[in-house]
Motif scaffolding. Structure first.
Motif, PDB file in Angstrom:
ATOM      1  N   UNK A  98      40.029-101.065  -0.211  1.00  0.00           N
ATOM      2  CA  UNK A  98      41.313-101.532   0.866  1.00  0.00           C
ATOM      3  C   UNK A  98      40.935-101.252   2.148  1.00  0.00           C
ATOM      4  N   UNK A  99      40.293-100.044   2.677  1.00  0.00           N
ATOM      5  CA  UNK A  99      40.207 -99.911   3.990  1.00  0.00           C
ATOM      6  C   UNK A  99      38.975-100.820   4.567  1.00  0.00           C
ATOM      7  N   UNK A 100      38.071-101.168   3.633  1.00  0.00           N
ATOM      8  CA  UNK A 100      37.212-102.121   4.045  1.00  0.00           C
ATOM      9  C   UNK A 100      37.787-103.603   4.100  1.00  0.00           C
ATOM     10  N   UNK A 101      38.797-103.588   3.216  1.00  0.00           N
ATOM     11  CA  UNK A 101      39.419-105.151   3.469  1.00  0.00           C
ATOM     12  C   UNK A 101      40.362-105.165   4.896  1.00  0.00           C
ATOM     13  N   UNK A 102      40.905-103.963   5.161  1.00  0.00           N
ATOM     14  CA  UNK A 102      41.818-103.890   6.309  1.00  0.00           C
ATOM     15  C   UNK A 102      40.698-104.059   7.505  1.00  0.00           C
ATOM     16  N   UNK A 103      39.841-103.524   7.571  1.00  0.00           N
ATOM     17  CA  UNK A 103      38.623-103.431   8.661  1.00  0.00           C
ATOM     18  C   UNK A 103      38.190-104.868   8.892  1.00  0.00           C
ATOM     19  N   UNK A 104      37.676-105.518   7.811  1.00  0.00           N
ATOM     20  CA  UNK A 104      37.329-106.968   7.918  1.00  0.00           C
ATOM     21  C   UNK A 104      38.388-107.845   8.473  1.00  0.00           C
ATOM     22  N   UNK A 105      39.445-107.940   8.015  1.00  0.00           N
ATOM     23  CA  UNK A 105      40.746-108.674   8.502  1.00  0.00           C
ATOM     24  C   UNK A 105      40.865-108.534   9.850  1.00  0.00           C
ATOM     25  N   UNK A 106      40.627-107.123  10.410  1.00  0.00           N
ATOM     26  CA  UNK A 106      40.918-106.870  11.814  1.00  0.00           C
ATOM     27  C   UNK A 106      39.422-107.845  12.716  1.00  0.00           C
ATOM     28  N   UNK A 107      38.523-107.260  11.965  1.00  0.00           N
ATOM     29  CA  UNK A 107      37.181-107.592  12.636  1.00  0.00           C
ATOM     30  C   UNK A 107      36.830-109.122  12.612  1.00  0.00           C
ATOM     31  N   UNK A 108      37.505-109.931  11.828  1.00  0.00           N
ATOM     32  CA  UNK A 108      36.971-111.348  11.412  1.00  0.00           C
ATOM     33  C   UNK A 108      38.245-112.357  11.945  1.00  0.00           C
ATOM     34  N   UNK A 109      39.646-111.766  12.056  1.00  0.00           N
ATOM     35  CA  UNK A 109      40.578-112.635  12.128  1.00  0.00           C
ATOM     36  C   UNK A 109      41.618-111.899  13.063  1.00  0.00           C
ATOM     37  N   UNK A 110      41.448-110.743  13.561  1.00  0.00           N
ATOM     38  CA  UNK A 110      42.330-110.071  14.378  1.00  0.00           C
ATOM     39  C   UNK A 110      43.526-109.666  13.805  1.00  0.00           C
ATOM     40  N   UNK A 111      43.573-109.600  12.437  1.00  0.00           N
ATOM     41  CA  UNK A 111      44.867-109.302  11.625  1.00  0.00           C
ATOM     42  C   UNK A 111      45.090-107.728  11.524  1.00  0.00           C
ATOM     43  N   UNK A 112      46.136-107.178  11.768  1.00  0.00           N
ATOM     44  CA  UNK A 112      46.205-105.777  11.479  1.00  0.00           C
ATOM     45  C   UNK A 112      47.745-105.543  10.593  1.00  0.00           C
ATOM     46  N   UNK A 113      47.699-104.563   9.768  1.00  0.00           N
ATOM     47  CA  UNK A 113      49.140-103.975   9.015  1.00  0.00           C
ATOM     48  C   UNK A 113      49.545-105.069   8.413  1.00  0.00           C
ATOM     49  N   UNK A 114      49.072-105.871   7.496  1.00  0.00           N
ATOM     50  CA  UNK A 114      49.725-106.776   6.694  1.00  0.00           C
ATOM     51  C   UNK A 114      49.493-106.361   5.266  1.00  0.00           C
ATOM     52  N   UNK A 115      50.549-106.308   4.472  1.00  0.00           N
ATOM     53  CA  UNK A 115      50.524-105.932   2.785  1.00  0.00           C
ATOM     54  C   UNK A 115      49.490-106.877   2.420  1.00  0.00           C
ATOM     55  N   UNK A 116      48.705-105.990   1.677  1.00  0.00           N
ATOM     56  CA  UNK A 116      47.579-106.423   0.771  1.00  0.00           C
ATOM     57  C   UNK A 116      47.942-106.436  -0.604  1.00  0.00           C
ATOM     58  N   UNK A 117      47.672-107.067  -1.687  1.00  0.00           N
ATOM     59  CA  UNK A 117      48.021-106.898  -2.950  1.00  0.00           C
ATOM     60  C   UNK A 117      46.747-107.128  -3.583  1.00  0.00           C
ATOM     61  N   UNK A 118      46.330-106.016  -4.404  1.00  0.00           N
ATOM     62  CA  UNK A 118      45.007-105.996  -5.196  1.00  0.00           C
ATOM     63  C   UNK A 118      45.188-106.848  -6.571  1.00  0.00           C
ATOM     64  N   UNK A 119      44.417-107.954  -6.363  1.00  0.00           N
ATOM     65  CA  UNK A 119      44.324-109.068  -7.404  1.00  0.00           C
ATOM     66  C   UNK A 119      43.676-108.363  -8.732  1.00  0.00           C
ATOM     67  N   UNK A 120      42.261-107.872  -8.331  1.00  0.00           N
ATOM     68  CA  UNK A 120      41.773-107.445  -9.473  1.00  0.00           C
ATOM     69  C   UNK A 120      40.368-107.055  -8.936  1.00  0.00           C
TER      70      UNK A 120
END
Length: 174
Positions: A80-102
């Motif tokens: 999850x932390x990797x997903x949040x880091x990549x969202x910020x690095x690649x798209x500038x998106x921070x602090x959005x709810x993530x749902x773990x699909x699998x």
């Protein structure tokens, strides 16, 4: 920046995704070491999926289309932390709810890749990092299911997409 990425330290994992040591990203495929990645499927409020065309400067799959955001999980980092880091690095998106699909796995050049897939819905402005993307495009899932989306996809994204369709309708959300 690309050279820095190759020196990134990752957890090397066993066949059940348990850490057994550390390895440089550049050595994963040479040593056929098992590793972890996070993929985020980002949906628009109207349900379209954001696709990325990988920048031509990337050493793996340049010009191919893939998940909205994807990246290696650093040593000691959670999926999850990797997903949040990549969202910020690649798209500038921070602090959005993530749902773990699998979680899925696949062979990638002789190494076992563990992939945790997250979904999220986002309607704000995107700030794409040009080092990561050649293009971005929102596509409806109906177009995929009707096989109307004609692109060269990364092998990992094809695997992720199949998992998504196996999980529908529970896949969307955030």
């Amino acid at each position: 920046m690309m050279e820095q990425r190759e020196h990134m330290l990752l957890d090397q994992v066993d066949g059940r995704d348990r850490p057994v040591g550390h390895i440089r990203r550049a050595d994963i495929f040479k040593k056929r070491a098992n590793f972890r990645v996070a993929h985020i499927l980002l949906f628009s409020p109207d349900g379209r999926l954001l696709l990325q065309k990988i920048a031509p400067t990337h050493n793996r799959h340049p010009g191919y289309w893939g998940s909205s955001v994807a990246g290696y999980v650093k040593a000691g980092e959670s999926y999850e932390n990797a997903a949040r880091r990549k969202l910020q690095e690649e798209l500038g998106i921070e602090d959005i709810p993530l749902k773990r699909l699998g979680k899925i796995s696949m062979l990638d050049e002789g190494a076992k890749k563990f992939i945790v897939i997250f979904t999220a819905t986002y309607g704000g402005a995107l700030q794409p990092n040009p080092e990561d993307f050649a293009a971005l495009e929102f596509v409806s899932l109906n177009q995929f299911q009707a096989k109307k989306v004609k692109r060269r996809f990364t092998p990992t994204f094809e695997h992720v997409l199949q998992y998504l369709f196996d999980k529908l309708p529970a896949a969307k959300g955030g």
